[in-house]
Scaffold this active site. Sequence first.
Site: not given
Length: 277
Positions: A254-257, A261
């Site tokens: 998943h994409i941070h931030p 995630e």
Amino acid sequence: AQMYRRFGSRVTLIEMGDRLIRRESEDISSAVLEILEAEGIEVRLNAECLRVEPRAGGIAAGVACADGSPHVEGSHLLIAVGRRPNTDDLGLDAAGLDTDARGHIRVDDALQTNVPGIWALGECNGRGAFTHTAYNDYEIVAANLLHGDPRRVTDRINCYGLYIDPPLGRVGMTEAQVRESGRPALVATRPMSRVGRAVEKGETQGFMKVLVDAETQLILGAAVLGVGGDEVVHSILDIMYAKAPYTVIQRAVHIHPTVSELIPTMLGDLRPLESVG
């Protein structure tokens, strides 16, 4: 029933039960209570013998609680006592339509009534009281009538949002429902104070929680009480509709931030759901 009383910038919430949001698990209820109280909202539980009387410049509600003042005074009173479908004056008897004790029109799994050629959609059928379920009712009926696609109400997974601040996103079964089912289950939680996006926004109230069937590895239900919870929970809901094991989302990147995630991280901490009592 709940009553909300506003007096200037002060709000008192009166609840006849021993906790808020009885449809939810006790930990969710307690967390919501803490959030409301942190906002300066006074909460009175276990109110009995409710009564209302006028006061100079406002109104007073008698609550007869074991603790605290027996009266709550304010300028306005809002009473939430539930809803009933407005079907009394539709002439349902003349059409031969069956209704239940609360006035909901009885429907089958395709939303067809007991009278051929008549379907009931939305809040009148008692199969959901949300905008999203009403729209899905339309999709089910249209699919069956126009496209030969046998869609069913029982294929729908329960989901809703509770719009306090921060919001609660709920999908599937609660912990209490999982326990009542008697199935072996796994559970994982993560406080929003350990979610980077929540910390960055300075909104660390609440937590995330997920329940998994220990044998099938399918997700049974989840709740995200916290910043973006009503959006974040859809990533879990989609996995549930796909009937995919929880490991699919656990291994996703998943994409941070973001809040999302931390869902894979939370799923890495699953542990047996212990019995109560």
